[in-house]
Design a protein around this motif. Structure first.
Motif, mmCIF file in Angstrom:
data_model
loop_
_atom_site.group_PDB
_atom_site.id
_atom_site.type_symbol
_atom_site.label_atom_id
_atom_site.label_comp_id
_atom_site.label_asym_id
_atom_site.label_seq_id
_atom_site.Cartn_x
_atom_site.Cartn_y
_atom_site.Cartn_z
ATOM 1 N N ASP A 1 0.829 -1.207 0.000
ATOM 2 C CA ASP A 1 0.000 0.000 0.000
ATOM 3 C C ASP A 1 0.862 1.255 0.000
ATOM 4 O OD1 ASP A 1 -2.405 1.338 -0.046
ATOM 5 O OD2 ASP A 1 -2.634 1.349 2.114
ATOM 6 N N ILE A 2 1.962 1.222 0.768
ATOM 7 C CA ILE A 2 2.889 2.362 0.818
ATOM 8 C C ILE A 2 3.575 2.551 -0.537
ATOM 9 C CG2 ILE A 2 5.027 3.221 1.859
ATOM 10 C CD1 ILE A 2 4.144 1.746 4.448
ATOM 11 N N PHE A 3 3.991 1.431 -1.163
ATOM 12 C CA PHE A 3 4.649 1.505 -2.469
ATOM 13 C C PHE A 3 3.741 2.149 -3.511
ATOM 14 C CE2 PHE A 3 7.990 -1.588 -1.228
ATOM 15 C CZ PHE A 3 9.066 -0.980 -1.845
ATOM 16 N N THR A 4 2.446 1.836 -3.448
ATOM 17 C CA THR A 4 1.521 2.369 -4.458
ATOM 18 C C THR A 4 1.355 3.881 -4.341
ATOM 19 O OG1 THR A 4 -0.449 1.991 -3.064
ATOM 20 C CG2 THR A 4 0.236 0.194 -4.519
ATOM 21 N N MET A 5 1.715 4.447 -3.182
ATOM 22 C CA MET A 5 1.587 5.895 -2.998
ATOM 23 C C MET A 5 2.789 6.659 -3.542
ATOM 24 S SD MET A 5 -1.343 6.382 -1.716
ATOM 25 C CE MET A 5 -1.177 8.110 -1.302
ATOM 26 N N PHE A 6 3.918 5.981 -3.749
ATOM 27 C CA PHE A 6 5.138 6.667 -4.167
ATOM 28 C C PHE A 6 5.034 7.394 -5.499
ATOM 29 C CE2 PHE A 6 9.145 6.846 -1.978
ATOM 30 C CZ PHE A 6 8.878 6.150 -0.803
ATOM 31 N N PRO A 7 4.318 6.850 -6.484
ATOM 32 C CA PRO A 7 4.201 7.587 -7.749
ATOM 33 C C PRO A 7 3.571 8.966 -7.607
ATOM 34 C CG PRO A 7 3.616 5.300 -8.089
ATOM 35 C CD PRO A 7 3.793 5.478 -6.615
ATOM 36 N N TYR A 8 2.805 9.213 -6.513
ATOM 37 C CA TYR A 8 2.296 10.557 -6.256
ATOM 38 C C TYR A 8 3.448 11.526 -5.988
ATOM 39 C CZ TYR A 8 -2.698 9.460 -5.846
ATOM 40 O OH TYR A 8 -3.997 9.108 -6.104
ATOM 41 N N ILE A 9 4.514 10.978 -5.403
ATOM 42 C CA ILE A 9 5.626 11.804 -4.932
ATOM 43 C C ILE A 9 6.698 11.998 -6.002
ATOM 44 C CG2 ILE A 9 7.453 11.950 -3.170
ATOM 45 C CD1 ILE A 9 5.645 10.205 -1.387
ATOM 46 N N VAL A 10 6.879 10.990 -6.853
ATOM 47 C CA VAL A 10 7.972 11.009 -7.824
ATOM 48 C C VAL A 10 7.500 11.629 -9.143
ATOM 49 C CG1 VAL A 10 9.662 9.615 -9.071
ATOM 50 C CG2 VAL A 10 8.909 8.911 -6.778
ATOM 51 N N PRO A 11 8.025 12.798 -9.525
ATOM 52 C CA PRO A 11 7.658 13.407 -10.814
ATOM 53 C C PRO A 11 8.006 12.506 -11.995
ATOM 54 C CG PRO A 11 8.749 15.006 -9.401
ATOM 55 C CD PRO A 11 8.890 13.674 -8.721
ATOM 56 N N GLY A 12 7.272 12.657 -13.091
ATOM 57 C CA GLY A 12 7.438 11.783 -14.243
ATOM 58 C C GLY A 12 8.830 11.794 -14.842
ATOM 59 N N SER A 13 9.422 12.979 -14.971
ATOM 60 C CA SER A 13 10.759 13.055 -15.565
ATOM 61 C C SER A 13 11.785 12.323 -14.703
ATOM 62 C CB SER A 13 11.183 14.514 -15.750
ATOM 63 O OG SER A 13 11.115 15.223 -14.527
ATOM 64 N N ILE A 14 11.603 12.383 -13.380
ATOM 65 C CA ILE A 14 12.524 11.710 -12.461
ATOM 66 C C ILE A 14 12.373 10.200 -12.571
ATOM 67 C CG2 ILE A 14 13.022 11.322 -10.009
ATOM 68 C CD1 ILE A 14 12.442 14.280 -9.549
ATOM 69 N N LEU A 15 11.130 9.714 -12.644
ATOM 70 C CA LEU A 15 10.926 8.274 -12.814
ATOM 71 C C LEU A 15 11.516 7.811 -14.140
ATOM 72 C CD1 LEU A 15 9.663 5.615 -11.856
ATOM 73 C CD2 LEU A 15 7.557 6.282 -13.020
ATOM 74 N N GLY A 16 11.352 8.616 -15.193
ATOM 75 C CA GLY A 16 11.919 8.266 -16.493
ATOM 76 C C GLY A 16 13.434 8.150 -16.437
ATOM 77 N N ILE A 17 14.078 9.096 -15.786
ATOM 78 C CA ILE A 17 15.540 9.057 -15.640
ATOM 79 C C ILE A 17 15.966 7.838 -14.835
ATOM 80 C CG2 ILE A 17 17.510 10.217 -14.534
ATOM 81 C CD1 ILE A 17 16.162 12.880 -15.312
ATOM 82 N N ALA A 18 15.254 7.560 -13.736
ATOM 83 C CA ALA A 18 15.585 6.418 -12.884
ATOM 84 C C ALA A 18 15.476 5.102 -13.665
ATOM 85 C CB ALA A 18 14.654 6.391 -11.664
ATOM 86 N N LEU A 19 14.423 4.971 -14.478
ATOM 87 C CA LEU A 19 14.259 3.754 -15.273
ATOM 88 C C LEU A 19 15.362 3.625 -16.324
ATOM 89 C CD1 LEU A 19 10.381 3.814 -15.787
ATOM 90 C CD2 LEU A 19 11.667 2.103 -14.503
ATOM 91 N N LEU A 20 15.717 4.738 -16.970
ATOM 92 C CA LEU A 20 16.777 4.692 -17.981
ATOM 93 C C LEU A 20 18.125 4.317 -17.380
ATOM 94 C CD1 LEU A 20 16.351 7.627 -20.537
ATOM 95 C CD2 LEU A 20 16.168 5.176 -20.937
ATOM 96 N N ILE A 21 18.438 4.915 -16.235
ATOM 97 C CA ILE A 21 19.722 4.624 -15.578
ATOM 98 C C ILE A 21 19.799 3.147 -15.187
ATOM 99 C CG2 ILE A 21 21.074 5.040 -13.477
ATOM 100 C CD1 ILE A 21 20.124 7.940 -13.569
ATOM 101 N N THR A 22 18.665 2.600 -14.728
ATOM 102 C CA THR A 22 18.641 1.226 -14.214
ATOM 103 C C THR A 22 18.636 0.186 -15.320
ATOM 104 O OG1 THR A 22 17.377 2.024 -12.312
ATOM 105 C CG2 THR A 22 17.434 -0.356 -12.656
ATOM 106 N N PHE A 23 17.872 0.432 -16.377
ATOM 107 C CA PHE A 23 17.670 -0.602 -17.398
ATOM 108 C C PHE A 23 18.341 -0.244 -18.719
ATOM 109 C CE2 PHE A 23 13.930 -0.916 -14.557
ATOM 110 C CZ PHE A 23 14.214 -2.177 -14.027
ATOM 111 N N ASN A 24 19.530 0.337 -18.607
ATOM 112 C CA ASN A 24 20.311 0.702 -19.796
ATOM 113 C C ASN A 24 21.436 -0.289 -20.058
ATOM 114 O OD1 ASN A 24 20.588 2.523 -21.974
ATOM 115 N ND2 ASN A 24 22.315 3.522 -20.963
ATOM 116 N N ASP A 25 21.642 -1.220 -19.131
ATOM 117 C CA ASP A 25 22.712 -2.213 -19.248
ATOM 118 C C ASP A 25 22.168 -3.600 -18.926
ATOM 119 O OD1 ASP A 25 24.942 -0.411 -19.818
ATOM 120 O OD2 ASP A 25 24.675 0.287 -17.757
ATOM 121 N N LYS A 26 22.953 -4.607 -19.266
ATOM 122 C CA LYS A 26 22.592 -5.982 -18.933
ATOM 123 C C LYS A 26 22.532 -6.131 -17.399
ATOM 124 C CE LYS A 26 24.598 -7.965 -23.129
ATOM 125 N NZ LYS A 26 25.581 -8.898 -23.686
#
Length: 551
Positions: free
Chosen positions: A387-412
């Motif tokens: 339930d707490i995890f589902t609330m986090f997207p309210y806090i994390v702006p879209g551009s920041i989530l996009g950057i976080a995903l790119l940094i994480t899933f850019n390599d094997k």
């Protein structure tokens, strides 16, 4: 043995799978971004260099201050406008009120940057209203660019969100409380301030939080209309994307600062809302009554004026989409050339938008139903954490989530950057809370005894869920799904970070066409997007049998 089997039933397994999904696509990217913010790419050591750089230079601190100024101003102004509007609509019979509520909602459902583009066409240096006032009346209009423009665009965009929250809350206020206040001498504004506002404060804070977070995360509006008024999302985008001097580690550090700031605001809102919460049973809810005289005229003028003002940007964009163009310039006459260019040159973006949005919404509906059920009906340590995890997207702006995903899933071992999958994942994470919230809200109203009765008659847990519970949840699921759908197809801040030539969406295409000055195609695409939004809302109202949309 029986207790152990019962503890690890199908719902526990589903909860674990969903929890792993959030760990992989939300917790891990945010942790990777946090690590990146402390990692010095030059020396290979952990340090506070990026944070020292941010807080030691006025340029970066000004961007943070600008974002705070914009978000606080927009939130307060939206609340000041939306609350009286909702009160008038709830207490006074306004002609065409159902249509007006839908129009107000539609005005908030386009991407904010489209509003910025519209106001540039209307009030920019060469805008229609600007030229008319100067050439005809000799009046020089104030500058729409910078802080003023951002404030106007975002406020008009966000007012409907608080309006929907407050309208929903007013339906739960008992009329007898208002009558009691009047008998004690409280009337008009004093009655609203002393009695009504305290009752709806938790709802107002919830709507205000949503507005605050959306204004904080908005990227397109300050980019188009800011003209040097740099905000944090623009700063992050520049630092991450720039080929000259760009630094993803520094962008990650700024993102961490923003997330911490947003978390603090979120916790403050929760603390205040909990202290101000009230329990009400509206046996005699407030009803709109027909008024006479100046009060009735004033109420209609206020509602109609606001509705027209809120819709003006979209109406003008639709109008310009039918104007003839010569190159990139509008000329006299009307044609469908802009639509032909939109479909001929970048028609694939419409297909991309639908495919990505449909993929995301199917996953959102599936996950939202399951998450809502386990967090409401199967409460334990695991589901509380979920339930707490589902609330986090309210806090994390879209551009920041996009950057976080790119940094994480850019390599094997898991390379997702540049694929449609990473965009679908981002849309799901960002827009899932809307459907979870509405699904959980309706589930709270369904008595658990109905499910217990079905199980006692021999039905399995899953059969009971799909045959009994899910059909009763459908109205709430559809309500949240429509809102998730509309926010997905109008999403820019995440898409602008993650898209490639093969996954470009309509909002990205509109933004790039506006930046290039190709206003005809941009207007055509914006009109198409508005049409899709309107159809989506009408489908929702048709499917649910409602005449209005409240949160």
């Amino acid at each position: 043995m029986i207790q152990a089997r019962k503890r690890f039933d199908v719902w526990t397994n589903l909860s674990l799978l969903i929890f792993i999904f959030y760990i992989l696509f939300l917790a891990l990217p945010l942790f990777t971004m946090l690590f990146k913010s402390f990692y010095n790419g030059t020396t290979g050591e952990l340090s506070l260099a990026y944070f020292t750089k941010f807080f030691s230079k006025p340029y970066y601190l000004n961007a943070l201050w600008n974002s705070m100024k914009v978000t606080v101003s927009v939130t307060l102004l939206a609340a000041l406008i939306a609350t009286p509007l909702a009160y008038i609509m709830s207490t006074v019979k306004i002609k065409g009120s159902s249509a007006i509520q839908i129009l107000i909602l539609i005005s908030s459902m386009s991407a904010p940057f489209i509003g910025a583009y519209s106001w540039i066409l209307l009030l920019g240096r060469s805008g229609v209203i600007t030229r008319f006032m100067k050439d005809t009346l000799g009046i020089a209009m104030p500058d729409i660019y910078g802080f003023t423009g951002i404030l106007v665009v975002l406020t008009l965009q966000m007012v409907p969100l608080i309006f929907m929250y407050v309208s929903g809350a007013l339906k739960n206020v008992d009329q007898s409380l208002m009558e009691a206040a009047e008998s004690m001498g409280y009337k008009g504004i004093s009655k609203m301030r002393k009695v009504l506002l305290p009752l709806i404060t938790p709802t107002l804070l919830a709507g205000g939080l949503l507005v605050f977070m959306r204004a904080l995360a908005d990227f397109g509006t300050p980019m188009l209309i800011g003209e040097g008024y740099k905000t944090v999302p623009v700063l992050i985008f520049t630092e991450f994307i720039s080929e000259v001097g760009g630094d993803d580690g520094f962008a990650a550090a700024i993102s961490v600062i923003v997330v911490l700031f947003a978390t603090a605001i979120f916790l403050l809102q929760k603390f205040v809302a909990n202290r101000k919460s009230y329990t009400m049973s509206a046996l005699n809810p407030i009803e709109a009554k027909k008024k006479k005289g100046l009060g009735n005229i004033a109420a209609h003028i206020v509602i109609y004026t606001y509705t027209l003002l809120a819709l003006l940007p979209q109406l003008y964009v639709i109008y310009t989409s039918f104007l003839k163009t010569s190159g990139r310039i509008f000329v006299k006459g009307y044609s469908l050339d802009s639509y032909r260019q939109a479909f001929d040159n970048i028609g694939d973006v419409i297909q991309n938008t639908f495919m990505l949005a449909l993929s995301a919404i199917v996953i959102i509906i599936l996950l939202a139903v399951l998450i809502a059920y386990v967090t409401v009906r199967r409460r334990n340590a695991l589901t509380n954490t979920l339930d707490i995890f589902t609330m986090f997207p309210y806090i994390v702006p879209g551009s920041i989530l996009g950057i976080a995903l790119l940094i994480t899933f850019n390599d094997k071992p898991l390379v997702l950057s540049g694929t449609a999958v990473i965009m679908v994942v981002a849309f799901v994470i960002r827009r899932l809370p809307y459907t979870i919230r509405s699904s959980a809200a309706i589930l709270h109203q369904i008595h658990g005894g109905i499910e217990e009765a079905a199980i006692s008659l021999g039905a399995s847990q899953m059969k009971t869920f799909f045959k009994i519970t899910l059909p009763m949840m459908l109205a709430g699921v559809v309500s949240g799904a429509i809102l998730s759908w509309v926010t997905i197809i109008t999403e820019l801040s995440t898409s602008i970070i993650l898209y490639t030539g093969k996954t470009r969406t309509m909002t990205v295409a509109i933004y790039t066409e506006v930046v290039r000055g190709n206003y005809g195609v941009a207007a055509a695409l914006s009109a198409i997007l508005t049409g899709i939004t309107v159809i989506s809302l009408l489908v929702f109202l048709r499917m649910t049998g409602k005449k209005e949309f409240t949160l």
